[in-house]
Design an enzyme around this catalytic site. Structure first.
Site, PDB file in Angstrom:
ATOM      1  N   LYS A 126       0.870  -1.188   0.000  1.00  0.00           N
ATOM      2  CA  LYS A 126       0.000   0.000   0.000  1.00  0.00           C
ATOM      3  C   LYS A 126       0.895   1.223   0.000  1.00  0.00           C
ATOM      4  O   LYS A 126       2.026   1.170   0.500  1.00  0.00           O
ATOM      5  CB  LYS A 126      -0.874   0.006   1.255  1.00  0.00           C
ATOM      6  CG  LYS A 126      -2.099   0.878   1.158  1.00  0.00           C
ATOM      7  CD  LYS A 126      -3.245   0.128   0.536  1.00  0.00           C
ATOM      8  CE  LYS A 126      -4.447   1.004   0.267  1.00  0.00           C
ATOM      9  NZ  LYS A 126      -5.604   0.192  -0.177  1.00  0.00           N
ATOM     10  N   ASP A 166      -7.013   4.212  -4.502  1.00  0.00           N
ATOM     11  CA  ASP A 166      -7.686   4.078  -3.204  1.00  0.00           C
ATOM     12  C   ASP A 166      -8.305   5.465  -2.961  1.00  0.00           C
ATOM     13  O   ASP A 166      -8.527   6.213  -3.933  1.00  0.00           O
ATOM     14  CB  ASP A 166      -6.692   3.670  -2.096  1.00  0.00           C
ATOM     15  CG  ASP A 166      -7.386   3.231  -0.801  1.00  0.00           C
ATOM     16  OD1 ASP A 166      -7.858   2.088  -0.735  1.00  0.00           O
ATOM     17  OD2 ASP A 166      -7.458   4.039   0.149  1.00  0.00           O
TER      18      ASP A 166
END
Ligand code: NDP
Ligand code: 2IT
Length: 445
Positions: A126, A166
């Site tokens: 991430k 995201d």
């Protein structure tokens, strides 16, 4: 058993001071996995859980850029490369002022288990930045993305690490990031997913997280001989995940009655139909306005600084951010007759809220299972990029649907508890086993 979880968590807290979201995510997994490890000593001996909780690599970097007034701005960029035992690091980029190491480590940690559940060969990662896209011009967003990629490019690659979107990173940002990578590296390869269709993207990727969360809810409801049709649903957020959750709910004959953003929520008891949803998409994706404008256009209730969990519903789809369902919200949902929660967002329910859902024995689909359709379809985008082929909408949707069904089956395999299914336990153990076995096979690296 409990004692072993506490000992493990104490060490995590000592090693990662102040990272409360990371502690929260690790604790949830440890509570499920530690008892399982006690019964499977090979995982204990190889210290798999301790190793999984330590990122393989973290990159933090300076992102300087020039705003429209000619002033220099400096943000911080990150990429957490958490685990690559079963495939290249894979996971989104978040651009939001709240972004810090704790939030990205929790997200990267969750991603490892989620990606394992998808059945596809993807490790977990991430990244992102504390950059706030709100109120910035397209030019400023482009400048920022170009600077961000000027460092990130050396850490990613189609077989190394493949970022995606995201919060705050959608089609526009992926385009600017891809353009800069191509310019620096002189290569057209699948280093990002969520690309536009005309330059390497996959059909259904924009829809996938929301559609997947609804497919997962449908599977959960089937275990109680129920279905989505005719259900009243509350949805939070109004971005990518919320929008396509509502689209699929409408396809399946349910009624979505709420939306929210970081300023407040709207309640539309008549339902957010196709036409109203088209308005929301234009408002949020193109005009980049506030959800309050919906209430003005359609004459419905708007409540500022409020989330939608006090509105009675059959199914709740939290689709905004972490810890957006408090203990009180969870209690209110259950008291109002909610029978199912399918988490489009990552870790949207606080641990005390999760306990309330489990104690009430409602169908609780945690994020790492329910929202895995997004990254799964990113995996399908990677496959198409490697094959230099594109699949049809029907083909990708069918694969997505099958993946959500198999995630549900994996949750049942490890989470069946008498007549009921504990999806938290099921998803965490199923996700763990695949990665743990790969780590043991590959030795101490
Ligand atoms: P978007 O940026 O498209 O939308 C985010 C929405 O959530 C916006 O409505 C935003 O409001 C709201 N929101 C964001 N932060 C907060 C906050 N701190 N408090 C209240 N509201 C907030 O993001 P996505 O729809 O892509 O992501 C939503 C959630 O889904 C996140 O938890 C993400 O991690 C998760 N997720 C996303 C996937 C994907 O494929 N995109 C895949 C799997 C999970 P505002 O407009 O005011 O900022
Ligand atoms: O949280 C997530 O799974 C995502 N933001 C999607 C990641 C991806 O690589 O598609």
């Amino acid at each position: 058993m409990e004692k072993n979880v506490e000992i493990f968590i104490e060490k995590i807290i000592e090693k990662n001071p102040g990272e409360k979201e990371f502690h929260q995510a690790v604790r949830e997994v440890a509570e499920c996995v530690v008892p399982f490890i006690e019964k499977n000593p090979r995982y204990k001996k190889a210290k798999i859980l301790e190793r999984i909780a330590e990122p393989e690599r973290i990159v933090m970097f300076r992102v300087p850029w020039l705003d429209d007034n000619g002033e220099i701005q400096i943000n911080r960029g990150y990429r957490i490369q958490m685990n690559s035992a079963i495939g290249p690091y894979k996971g989104g980029l978040r651009f939001h002022p709240s972004v810090n190491l704790s939030i990205l480590k929790f997200l990267a940690f969750e991603q490892v288990f989620k990606n394992s559940l998808t059945t596809l060969p993807m490790g977990g990662g991430k990244g992102g930045s504390n950059f706030d896209p709100k109120g910035k011009s397209d030019n400023e967003v482009m400048k920022f993305c170009q600077s961000f990629m000027s460092e990130l490019y050396r850490h990613i690659g189609p077989d190394t690490d493949v970022p995606a979107g995201d919060i705050g990173v959608g089609g526009r940002e992926i385009g600017f990031l891809f353009g800069q990578y191509r310019k620096i590296c002189n290569k057209f390869t699948g280093i990002l997913t969520g690309k536009a269709l005309n330059w390497g993207g996959s059909l259904i990727r924009p829809e996938a997280t929301g559609y997947g969360a609804v497919y997962f809810a449908e599977e959960m409801l089937k275990t109680r001989n129920s279905s989505i049709k005719g259900k009243t649903c509350t949805v939070s957020g109004s971005g990518n995940v919320a929008q396509y959750t509502i689209e699929k709910l409408n396809h399946l004959g349910a009624k979505a009655v709420t939306l929210s953003d970081s300023s407040g929520m709207i309640y539309d008891p008549d339902g957010i139909d196709e036409k109203k949803l088209a308005y929301v998409m234009e408002l949020k994706n193109i005009k980049r306005g506030r959800i309050q404008e919906y209430s003005e256009k359609y004459g419905v209730e708007y409540v500022s600084n409020k989330r939608p969990w006090h509105i009675p519903c059959d199914i709740a789809f939290p689709s905004a951010t972490q810890n957006e369902i408090s203990k009180e919200d969870a209690k209110k949902l259950v008291d109002n007759g909610c029978i199912c929660v399918s988490e489009g967002a990552n870790m949207p329910t606080v641990p005390e809220g999760v306990d309330i859902f489990l104690d009430a024995n409602i169908l609780y689909g945690l994020g790492k299972a329910a929202n895995a359709g997004g990254v799964a379809t990113s995996g399908l985008e990677m496959s198409q990029n490697s094959l230099k082929l594109t699949w049809t909408r029907e083909e990708v949707d069918e694969r997505l649907h099958n993946i959500m069904r198999s995630i549900h089956s994996a949750c049942i395999k490890y989470g069946k508890d008498g007549k009921c299914v504990n999806y938290v336990k099921g998803a965490n153990i199923a996700g763990f086993v695949k990665v743990a076995d790969a780590m043991i096979d590959q030795g101490l690296v």
